[in-house]
Design a protein around this motif. Structure first.
Motif, PDB file in Angstrom:
ATOM      1  N   ALA A 274      32.665 -36.040  40.940  1.00 57.32           N
ATOM      2  CA  ALA A 274      31.831 -35.290  41.860  1.00 57.32           C
ATOM      3  C   ALA A 274      31.052 -36.220  42.481  1.00 57.32           C
ATOM      4  O   ALA A 274      31.002 -36.187  43.755  1.00 57.32           O
ATOM      5  CB  ALA A 274      31.030 -34.379  40.976  1.00 57.32           C
ATOM      6  N   LEU A 275      30.593 -37.268  41.980  1.00 54.26           N
ATOM      7  CA  LEU A 275      29.970 -38.366  42.651  1.00 54.26           C
ATOM      8  C   LEU A 275      30.766 -39.035  43.882  1.00 54.26           C
ATOM      9  O   LEU A 275      30.491 -39.240  45.129  1.00 54.26           O
ATOM     10  CB  LEU A 275      29.324 -39.605  41.914  1.00 54.26           C
ATOM     11  CG  LEU A 275      28.227 -39.261  41.443  1.00 54.26           C
ATOM     12  CD1 LEU A 275      27.772 -40.421  40.323  1.00 54.26           C
ATOM     13  CD2 LEU A 275      26.967 -38.933  42.366  1.00 54.26           C
TER      14      LEU A 275
ATOM     15  N   ILE B  13      24.692 -42.846  54.205  1.00 48.64           N
ATOM     16  CA  ILE B  13      25.408 -42.672  53.098  1.00 48.64           C
ATOM     17  C   ILE B  13      24.730 -42.821  51.619  1.00 48.64           C
ATOM     18  O   ILE B  13      24.570 -41.903  51.181  1.00 48.64           O
ATOM     19  CB  ILE B  13      26.512 -43.306  53.054  1.00 48.64           C
ATOM     20  CG1 ILE B  13      27.565 -43.071  54.352  1.00 48.64           C
ATOM     21  CG2 ILE B  13      27.377 -43.235  51.738  1.00 48.64           C
ATOM     22  CD1 ILE B  13      28.319 -44.194  54.528  1.00 48.64           C
ATOM     23  N   LEU B  14      23.895 -43.906  51.701  1.00 46.14           N
ATOM     24  CA  LEU B  14      23.094 -44.135  50.633  1.00 46.14           C
ATOM     25  C   LEU B  14      22.008 -42.927  50.447  1.00 46.14           C
ATOM     26  O   LEU B  14      21.786 -42.443  49.352  1.00 46.14           O
ATOM     27  CB  LEU B  14      22.215 -45.294  50.822  1.00 46.14           C
ATOM     28  CG  LEU B  14      21.564 -45.813  49.367  1.00 46.14           C
ATOM     29  CD1 LEU B  14      21.725 -47.157  49.011  1.00 46.14           C
ATOM     30  CD2 LEU B  14      20.113 -45.418  49.563  1.00 46.14           C
TER      31      LEU B  14
ATOM     32  N   THR C 263      22.146 -40.246  47.253  1.00 45.08           N
ATOM     33  CA  THR C 263      21.070 -40.129  46.467  1.00 45.08           C
ATOM     34  C   THR C 263      20.261 -38.835  46.326  1.00 45.08           C
ATOM     35  O   THR C 263      19.689 -38.238  45.461  1.00 45.08           O
ATOM     36  CB  THR C 263      19.825 -41.157  46.782  1.00 45.08           C
ATOM     37  OG1 THR C 263      20.419 -42.558  46.695  1.00 45.08           O
ATOM     38  CG2 THR C 263      18.693 -41.110  46.084  1.00 45.08           C
ATOM     39  N   ASP C 264      20.125 -38.204  47.525  1.00 46.20           N
ATOM     40  CA  ASP C 264      19.288 -37.012  47.785  1.00 46.20           C
ATOM     41  C   ASP C 264      19.976 -35.789  47.105  1.00 46.20           C
ATOM     42  O   ASP C 264      19.519 -35.015  46.313  1.00 46.20           O
ATOM     43  CB  ASP C 264      18.941 -36.549  49.201  1.00 46.20           C
ATOM     44  CG  ASP C 264      18.125 -37.342  50.034  1.00 46.20           C
ATOM     45  OD1 ASP C 264      17.165 -38.361  49.100  1.00 46.20           O
ATOM     46  OD2 ASP C 264      17.869 -37.517  51.139  1.00 46.20           O
TER      47      ASP C 264
ATOM     48  N   LEU D 199      21.264 -45.455  43.794  1.00 46.47           N
ATOM     49  CA  LEU D 199      22.063 -46.635  44.225  1.00 46.47           C
ATOM     50  C   LEU D 199      21.447 -47.647  44.451  1.00 46.47           C
ATOM     51  O   LEU D 199      20.443 -47.870  45.191  1.00 46.47           O
ATOM     52  CB  LEU D 199      22.870 -46.000  45.474  1.00 46.47           C
ATOM     53  CG  LEU D 199      24.226 -45.013  45.259  1.00 46.47           C
ATOM     54  CD1 LEU D 199      23.813 -43.651  44.524  1.00 46.47           C
ATOM     55  CD2 LEU D 199      25.020 -44.762  46.504  1.00 46.47           C
ATOM     56  N   SER D 200      22.223 -48.772  44.132  1.00 43.96           N
ATOM     57  CA  SER D 200      21.540 -50.193  44.717  1.00 43.96           C
ATOM     58  C   SER D 200      21.820 -50.636  46.049  1.00 43.96           C
ATOM     59  O   SER D 200      21.380 -50.984  46.750  1.00 43.96           O
ATOM     60  CB  SER D 200      22.102 -51.145  43.687  1.00 43.96           C
ATOM     61  OG  SER D 200      23.269 -51.337  43.728  1.00 43.96           O
TER      62      SER D 200
END
Length: 126
Positions: free
Chosen positions: A23-24, A95-96, A100-101, A107-108
Motif C-alpha cells: 500500500a505504501l 512526494i514526501l 507522510t500526510d 520518511l527521512s
C-alpha cells in the motif's frame, strides 16, 4: 508500519493499525506520477530503513514538452514548471509531504533517479 489506534472520546483503543508495504509503495508511485506527469505504472519505488525512518527511492521518467516546441520557444519549458532538475527537486518535497500526510509514515528522505522522458503536449505538472 504500525501505529497506536487513536483515542475516541478520551479513551484509547487497544490494537494497532498497519499499512502494508504494498500500500505504501502504491501511494508513493501515485504521488510521484502526479508530481512528475507520468503514469504510476512507469514508476519504481523501493524502501529502506534510515535509522528508524523510511527512505524512499524512486526511479521514474518525467514528462517534457516536445523538443521542437522548445527550440521554437524556450519559454515553453516554463509552462512545464522549469528545468528537469528544478521540477525533480520540487517533486521530492511534494512526494514526501503527500506520502507522510496520507499514510502517517515517517520518511527521512525521497531520492529520485530520472530514467527517461515522456513527451507531453500538456502544460504545467502539478
Amino acid at each position: 508500519m504500525s501505529t497506536p489506534a487513536p483515542a475516541v472520546r478520551g479513551q484509547a483503543r487497544s490494537g494497532h493499525n498497519r499499512i502494508s508495504t504494498q500500500a505504501l509503495t502504491s501511494l508513493a508511485k501515485a504521488a510521484a506520477a502526479h508530481a512528475l506527469g507520468v503514469d504510476a505504472q512507469d514508476v519504481r519505488a523501493d524502501w529502506t530503513d534510515d535509522d528508524g525512518l523510511l527512505a524512499l527511492s524512486l526511479v521514474t521518467p518525467i514528462s517534457i514538452p516536445p523538443l521542437k516546441d522548445v527550440s521554437l520557444d524556450a519559454a515553453r519549458v516554463e509552462v512545464f514548471g522549469g528545468s528537469i532538475w528544478d521540477r525533480t527537486v520540487r517533486a521530492k518535497a511534494r512526494i514526501l509531504e503527500t506520502v507522510t500526510d496520507l499514510s502517517g509514515a515517517r520518511l527521512s528522505r525521497v531520492d529520485i533517479r530520472i530514467s527517461g522522458a515522456r513527451i507531453s503536449e500538456g502544460g504545467r505538472v502539478q
